[in-house]
Structure formats: structure tokens, C-alpha cells
Design a protein around this motif. Structure first.
Motif, PDB file in Angstrom:
ATOM      1  N   ILE A  75      -5.276  11.567 -11.830  1.00  0.00           N
ATOM      2  CA  ILE A  75      -5.764  12.478 -10.787  1.00  0.00           C
ATOM      3  C   ILE A  75      -6.079  11.722  -9.490  1.00  0.00           C
ATOM      4  CG2 ILE A  75      -7.516  14.214 -10.207  1.00  0.00           C
ATOM      5  CD1 ILE A  75      -5.831  14.972 -12.635  1.00  0.00           C
ATOM      6  N   VAL A  76      -6.812  10.621  -9.567  1.00  0.00           N
ATOM      7  CA  VAL A  76      -7.311   9.983  -8.347  1.00  0.00           C
ATOM      8  C   VAL A  76      -6.734   8.584  -8.103  1.00  0.00           C
ATOM      9  CG1 VAL A  76      -9.442  11.304  -8.131  1.00  0.00           C
ATOM     10  CG2 VAL A  76      -9.397   9.257  -9.596  1.00  0.00           C
ATOM     11  N   SER A  77      -5.892   8.087  -9.008  1.00  0.00           N
ATOM     12  CA  SER A  77      -5.250   6.790  -8.749  1.00  0.00           C
ATOM     13  C   SER A  77      -3.756   6.983  -8.520  1.00  0.00           C
ATOM     14  CB  SER A  77      -5.483   5.818  -9.913  1.00  0.00           C
ATOM     15  OG  SER A  77      -6.848   5.499 -10.029  1.00  0.00           O
ATOM     16  N   ILE A  78      -3.086   7.631  -9.465  1.00  0.00           N
ATOM     17  CA  ILE A  78      -1.650   7.884  -9.324  1.00  0.00           C
ATOM     18  C   ILE A  78      -1.417   9.129  -8.475  1.00  0.00           C
ATOM     19  CG2 ILE A  78       0.508   8.296 -10.568  1.00  0.00           C
ATOM     20  CD1 ILE A  78      -0.749   5.460 -11.003  1.00  0.00           C
ATOM     21  N   GLY A  79      -2.272  10.125  -8.635  1.00  0.00           N
ATOM     22  CA  GLY A  79      -2.154  11.373  -7.866  1.00  0.00           C
ATOM     23  C   GLY A  79      -1.983  11.146  -6.374  1.00  0.00           C
ATOM     24  N   PRO A  80      -2.838  10.323  -5.743  1.00  0.00           N
ATOM     25  CA  PRO A  80      -2.682  10.088  -4.297  1.00  0.00           C
ATOM     26  C   PRO A  80      -1.332   9.485  -3.942  1.00  0.00           C
ATOM     27  CG  PRO A  80      -4.843   9.334  -5.057  1.00  0.00           C
ATOM     28  CD  PRO A  80      -4.063   9.704  -6.284  1.00  0.00           C
ATOM     29  N   ILE A  81      -0.822   8.564  -4.767  1.00  0.00           N
ATOM     30  CA  ILE A  81       0.484   7.947  -4.477  1.00  0.00           C
ATOM     31  C   ILE A  81       1.570   9.024  -4.506  1.00  0.00           C
ATOM     32  CG2 ILE A  81       2.168   6.184  -5.148  1.00  0.00           C
ATOM     33  CD1 ILE A  81      -0.088   4.691  -6.610  1.00  0.00           C
ATOM     34  N   LEU A  82       1.502   9.871  -5.543  1.00  0.00           N
ATOM     35  CA  LEU A  82       2.514  10.926  -5.685  1.00  0.00           C
ATOM     36  C   LEU A  82       2.418  11.951  -4.569  1.00  0.00           C
ATOM     37  CD1 LEU A  82       2.193  11.549  -9.542  1.00  0.00           C
ATOM     38  CD2 LEU A  82       3.896  10.133  -8.349  1.00  0.00           C
ATOM     39  N   ALA A  83       1.216  12.044  -3.954  1.00  0.00           N
ATOM     40  CA  ALA A  83       1.007  13.046  -2.906  1.00  0.00           C
ATOM     41  C   ALA A  83       1.530  12.598  -1.553  1.00  0.00           C
ATOM     42  CB  ALA A  83      -0.485  13.372  -2.802  1.00  0.00           C
TER      43      ALA A  83
ATOM     44  N   PRO B 292       0.862  -1.182   0.000  1.00  0.00           N
ATOM     45  CA  PRO B 292       0.000   0.000   0.000  1.00  0.00           C
ATOM     46  C   PRO B 292       0.896   1.229   0.000  1.00  0.00           C
ATOM     47  CG  PRO B 292       0.060  -0.990   2.185  1.00  0.00           C
ATOM     48  CD  PRO B 292       0.883  -1.877   1.298  1.00  0.00           C
ATOM     49  N   MET B 293       0.444   2.327  -0.583  1.00  0.00           N
ATOM     50  CA  MET B 293       1.291   3.523  -0.644  1.00  0.00           C
ATOM     51  C   MET B 293       1.604   4.042   0.755  1.00  0.00           C
ATOM     52  SD  MET B 293      -1.546   6.221  -2.050  1.00  0.00           S
ATOM     53  CE  MET B 293      -2.633   7.082  -0.895  1.00  0.00           C
ATOM     54  N   THR B 294       0.646   3.838   1.690  1.00  0.00           N
ATOM     55  CA  THR B 294       0.849   4.269   3.071  1.00  0.00           C
ATOM     56  C   THR B 294       0.062   3.350   3.991  1.00  0.00           C
ATOM     57  OG1 THR B 294       0.623   6.092   4.654  1.00  0.00           O
ATOM     58  CG2 THR B 294      -1.066   5.948   2.951  1.00  0.00           C
ATOM     59  N   ASP B 295       0.561   3.212   5.225  1.00  0.00           N
ATOM     60  CA  ASP B 295      -0.202   2.467   6.226  1.00  0.00           C
ATOM     61  C   ASP B 295      -1.160   3.378   6.986  1.00  0.00           C
ATOM     62  OD1 ASP B 295       0.749  -0.040   5.705  1.00  0.00           O
ATOM     63  OD2 ASP B 295       2.401   0.085   7.138  1.00  0.00           O
ATOM     64  N   GLY B 296      -1.040   4.660   6.761  1.00  0.00           N
ATOM     65  CA  GLY B 296      -1.854   5.605   7.513  1.00  0.00           C
ATOM     66  C   GLY B 296      -3.215   5.831   6.880  1.00  0.00           C
ATOM     67  N   HIS B 297      -3.997   6.645   7.559  1.00  0.00           N
ATOM     68  CA  HIS B 297      -5.324   6.991   7.070  1.00  0.00           C
ATOM     69  C   HIS B 297      -5.178   8.064   6.002  1.00  0.00           C
ATOM     70  CE1 HIS B 297      -9.724   7.339   7.470  1.00  0.00           C
ATOM     71  NE2 HIS B 297      -9.521   8.613   7.185  1.00  0.00           N
ATOM     72  N   PHE B 298      -5.573   7.768   4.788  1.00  0.00           N
ATOM     73  CA  PHE B 298      -5.430   8.671   3.655  1.00  0.00           C
ATOM     74  C   PHE B 298      -6.658   8.471   2.794  1.00  0.00           C
ATOM     75  CE2 PHE B 298      -4.303  10.226  -0.404  1.00  0.00           C
ATOM     76  CZ  PHE B 298      -3.106  10.935  -0.371  1.00  0.00           C
ATOM     77  N   ARG B 299      -7.458   9.518   2.618  1.00  0.00           N
ATOM     78  CA  ARG B 299      -8.703   9.354   1.857  1.00  0.00           C
ATOM     79  C   ARG B 299      -8.837  10.431   0.803  1.00  0.00           C
ATOM     80  NH1 ARG B 299      -8.338   5.343   4.127  1.00  0.00           N
ATOM     81  NH2 ARG B 299      -9.815   4.159   5.401  1.00  0.00           N
ATOM     82  N   THR B 300      -8.974   9.986  -0.420  1.00  0.00           N
ATOM     83  CA  THR B 300      -9.186  10.912  -1.519  1.00  0.00           C
ATOM     84  C   THR B 300     -10.622  11.426  -1.490  1.00  0.00           C
ATOM     85  OG1 THR B 300      -7.571   9.717  -2.860  1.00  0.00           O
ATOM     86  CG2 THR B 300      -9.127  11.139  -4.039  1.00  0.00           C
TER      87      THR B 300
END
Lengths: 338, 338
Positions: A225-233, A158-166
Motif C-alpha cells: 500500500i505505502v511502499s510499492i503502491g506509490p511507485i506503481l502510482a 528514486p521513483m521520481t525526481d518530483g515532489h511526491f508525498r504519501t
């Protein structure tokens, strides 16, 4: 080692092809978790599951799954043989082929929303993930266990183990991603995207290493925007893409001015961006080396080269395993040092 | 108001009959929760669910469910119409008729035990209960919400909101109840029963009142050791049965020296008790007024009367709704003040 930044269906299809061409164990997937959602108290990770189901389907029933047969079931029960694999749904691209929806229907009786179509077998993955998270496993650890149970040899992070919501800011208000995409069928005009939790988010263990140590990196044909964007963010990810010595290629999910699947085209248009492969290159320009575009977009190549990107023109429509493998081969060839 | 102390299938069948004879809203059920179990992180309350499914099945689809139609679904979704009722399984007596087991099978792939047969629709109840408990609802509150969603008008109370688990001491060690009953098929010799959590357990809100304020109390034809025994063991319950002015009747689950269902006969024998309706009377003697026994056991009546109990001899085999209702009518008649 090849690292793939992945969203949902488009990425999963590309990964099926990649797994035809290189051994799964040489592949690391960094998966978007911005569209994770709590449903009926269960933690659902749609993009992770889509990738796992597709890679599990790629395994032929005749092919021995390394290590799986000898792996003891972790919770004392008589685990099913791992070779009885679920088949990813080719259409609509999520869930498990032939699944039923009896639990979801019954949950509707209690007033739970039923618009997120979790099938009975698909739901088991979310029940198990929630079970593991309640045992204080991280999402990374839970993901690794689930991938192993499906016989995967690829590493799924997963890109992060934390709470991250688009969240999608629309004319109808700021919507959780699945509300925007599934419940309201992406019909609202999009004004922008917010990432709840982004500031405190840390890359999951292994994510930065997967980018820094890779021989090659592929940005899968997923919504920028909403699939790769969150990973890059996720703080540190984009910087790692800048620093890594590995060449980076992206496959454009926009072909002939349309998204192959999902609302990427409408989102780009709503956000006043060009709906084209060029725009995809523009969004990734700061870390990208190669943009792989469809032959339908061949005339865009000169403009994309002006972004200081190498362009590969090929057939990116992944109909059938042959074409998936061919695309993977082309992408890998473009990433080889010449 | 009639209060019924209830275990699983036998109690549920009796309650179906009772609901033919008196309005559900006049019935309060105190349900055993000693056989509750955590499965894949979900809170399963088998006895509560068996009773709810049976009482929901008893409602005819033509009969308007009071209040149900006008009740808004509590979680924003478009709840199914409540009259599309699940049918309790007549055989084996638990679960929902015609249910499938796809989620359970898929959970097995992750190594979870699959010997506890939770069907897909049945599982939804446990997912919803777990969801409510995680929202900090008590088990009582969760039970009330679930009963309402199924259109029940009877009040269903768990015996306690606390953690209370029946363990069976056997030659094979001390087993959690469902391990003893379902996993190992009640094949182990029983030495005794332990109740984990009993000392700190408090009766759930309404339980003591349901006993003190009842017009009549019925101990359902359930296993006296592991279904009724746990209810009686909750501190305060047995004392309330001593103090209440309401007459108390029990229906013997032992007929002709055999349990109608389940391992009650073997348990009694293993624990060196008589396997008979007399033994049931003996176990309840301190608070019981009337013991209802089957006509096959008519010759036991004189011995039971020596326990200072009134005896009613009738047909206690509940084959079909007619016989269930007839038994309920007989029990209620025996409880009427003469």
C-alpha cells in the motif's frame, strides 16, 4: 539486468541477498520516495538510505570496491576511505549501526520534532543530499552520488525526481506518512492513501527503461500500500510493467496473515482487504507473473493460482545472509525462462 | 544599557564576566559576522555561537531563566528543558563541551571538508539557523531565536544581516577567513584584509541604536583586524561610535607583545604594525576613550596617553569566572562618569 521495486527494510534485506547472488552492477533499484520528509530543513529519503546502507554493509571490507578508491572526493576535502563502511542496523532496520543521536537531541532544544530518529551519521547523508539539491542536482543525481560515495555498484533510482508525498487518511485526519508511521506509531485506523503530487509526477530518468529493458523484475517484500503502491502510482510505471517483456515476480511481505515488519497487515485490514499473500497477488495481478510466498502460506497456493499467477513456496523469513541469498536464488530461478 | 562589540573567544569570556556583574538583559552584543561560513550548505556563524554558548554556560542551572520555561517551543516539538544547558568549551574556546564529531566524520565520506570542527551538538545550531534563514527570517531574527532557545536574556545582534565575508590577503593568495585561520592554521604571511560585501552592507536593525543609546560601550578583547575590524567597517558603525555620547572602552587583546589567543600578533606584525596594546589604542583612537591594558604592559601607559586615551592597568588574563568578573567590574568602573 535485474530491476527491483523497493520500499524500506524488507526490500533492503532482500537486496542484500540478491547482491550475494548477482553482481551489484547488474541490479537497478527503483526506490519509493513517497515517504520522503523535510526535517529541520533537510531532505530525508528514508527508503533510499535504508537500501544504500544495507547494500554498503553487504560489501565485505576485504572486497575491493570498484572505482571507489580511485574516485576523487567531489568537494575538495579529504574524503574518508570508502572501505570504512557504515553498517546498516539489522534491528530496527533503519539508520546506521551504533549511531548516536546528539544532533537530534540538540535540535529538540530549538523545538524541532525529535520523533524521527535520525542518528548523527545518518543525518550526514541528509545534509549532503540537501546540499546537492540546493546545488540544483536532481534527486536522481544526488542519489547516484550518495550511492557512489558508499561504494555501491548497483544503480539506485528514486521513483521520481518530483515532489511526491504519501499521505495516510485515518480516523485522526490525513497524515503525512512519517507522522502516521513514526510519530503516531501507526496506531490510527486507516481509511485510504493519497499521493500528493502524483498527477504531475514523472518517473525519474531511467525508471521506465529499467522496467522495459530488464531481464527480470522483482517486487521486493515491501508494504504493497505505502511502499510499492506509490511507485506503481507514478504515471507510466504501471503501464511499463504491463508492456515489458521481462517476467515479474513479487515476494509477499505478508506471512501467515501478518506483516513481517511495519503496519501492512493493519492497513490491509483497515481498508477491508484480506491480510494474506493472496491479497498481495491480487493487488499486483495485472502485471505479475510469479508470487513468492512463505511455506507457512502453502495452502494459499491454489487460490493464488486462480489469479493466473505462478506460485513459488519457499522460506521467505530472511534471518541472516544465508537465508537472504537463498531467497534471492529462489526468486531468480522462478524468473528464468524455462 | 551596555553595548559590547564582540569577536569570538576573548569576547565571549569577557561577556561571561560582564554577566556576573550586570543583568544580562542590560547587555547588547554586536557580533562579528565576517567569519561566517557556508559548510555543507549550512550557515555557520562561529562568533555568534561562541558568545551564545558562553553566555548560556554562565547561567547557573539553579537560576531560573526568565521567560524561557514559559516559552512554547516554536516548532511544535517537545523542546528540551532549557536549563539542560550546553557548556561552552573553555579550551579550545569554541564549540560545546564534550561534543562528538560523528556527523562531521560522516560528511567527510562524501568529500566535504572536515577541517572546520563542528561537533554534533554544535551543528544543530547551524542546522536550525539555516532552517530559519530558509524560512526567510533575517540573520538578526534567527540569532534572537537561537539566543532565546539557549535561555539568554542578553540581546545578541549580528553586525549586519547582509552577506559580508572577511578575506585575508596572504602570500598564498586571498583566502576566505576560515581557510586562513582554521584550514591553514594562520600560517600564511598576511598582507591585508578585504571585506567582501562591505559596500552594500547595512548595520543590522538595532546596531546603530545600541551604539547611540548605550550608557557605555566596550570593545571586547578580540582581534582588532579580523574580529572588531569587520564590525567597524560596516557603513555607519564607526560614524555612530564618533557621534555617540556613551564613553567607549576597549580591552587590549595584546598582552606583553602577544595575542592571548589566535593570530592577532602575527597579523599585526605581518602588516607592519606594532604588536602591542599601544597599537590597539592607535587603531581605535578616533572613537576610544579608555584603553584597558594588562599589568604586564604598564610601561606602555604613557605612550598610550599620548594618543589622548585614558589608560587603566589591570589583570586582563581571564582565568576562571572570578577574574572574568573582576575585569568586567574594572572596565565598567572606568566607564562610569566621574
Amino acid at each position: 539486468m535485474i530491476t527491483v521495486l523497493a520500499g524500506g527494510t524488507g526490500a533492503a534485506r532482500f537486496l542484500q541477498g540478491l547482491a550475494q547472488v548477482v553482481p551489484q552492477r547488474q541490479v537497478t533499484v527503483v526506490s519509493n520516495t513517497g515517504d520522503d520528509v523535510e526535517m529541520f530543513g533537510l531532505h530525508v529519503s528514508p527508503d533510499i538510505d535504508i537500501v544504500i546502507y544495507h547494500l554498503a554493509s553487504e560489501l565485505s571490507p576485504d572486497r575491493p570496491v570498484n572505482g571507489a578508491a580511485s574516485m576523487p572526493p567531489p568537494f575538495g576535502g579529504g574524503g574518508e576511505p570508502f572501505l570504512k563502511l557504515p553498517l546498516a542496523n539489522e534491528d530496527p532496520g533503519w539508520g546506521i549501526g551504533g549511531d548516536t543521536f546528539h544532533t537530534l537531541e540538540a535540535l529538540g532544544r530549538f523545538g524541532h520534532p525529535t520523533w524521527f530518529h535520525l542518528g548523527d551519521r545518518d543525518l550526514a547523508t541528509s545534509i549532503h543530499r540537501t546540499f546537492l539539491l540546493r546545488l540544483r542536482r536532481t534527486l536522481s543525481q544526488a542519489t547516484a552520488e550518495i550511492a557512489r560515495a558508499f561504494g555501491l555498484e548497483a544503480t539506485i533510482l528514486p521513483m521520481t525526481d518530483g515532489h511526491f508525498r504519501t499521505k495516510v487518511a485515518t480516523d485522526a485526519g490525513i497524515l503525512p506518512f512519517q507522522d502516521y508511521l513514526v510519530k503516531r506509531q501507526a496506531q490510527d485506523r486507516v481509511r485510504g492513501v493519497r499521493y500528493a503530487g502524483v498527477r504531475r509526477a514523472k518517473p525519474a530518468p531511467g525508471v521506465i527503461e529499467a522496467i522495459m529493458d530488464a531481464e527480470a523484475i522483482v517486487i521486493a517484500p515491501s508494504n504493497p500500500i505505502v511502499s510499492i503502491g506509490p511507485i506503481l502510482a507514478v504515471p507510466g510505471v504501471r503501464a511499463a510493467l504491463h508492456r515489458t517483456k521481462a517476467p515479474v515476480a513479487a515476494v509477499s511481505p505478508i506471512v501467515g496473515g501478518k506483516a513481517l515488519k511495519g503496519p501492512a497487515d493493519r492497513m490491509l485490514a483497515d481498508m477491508r482487504m484480506e491480510v494474506s499473500a493472496w491479497q498481495v497477488g491480487q493487488l499486483y495481478q495485472d502485471f505479475l507473473n510469479v508470487l513468492v510466498i512463505d511455506q507457512a502460506d502453502a495452502e494459499l497456493a491454489p487460490r493464488i493460482r486462480e489469479l493466473d499467477l505462478e506460485v513459488v513456496v519457499t522460506d521467505t523469513i530472511m534471518k541472516g545472509m544465508e537465508k537472504k541469498a537463498a531467497l534471492a536464488r529462489t526468486v531468480l530461478a522462478a524468473l528464468k525462462p524455462t
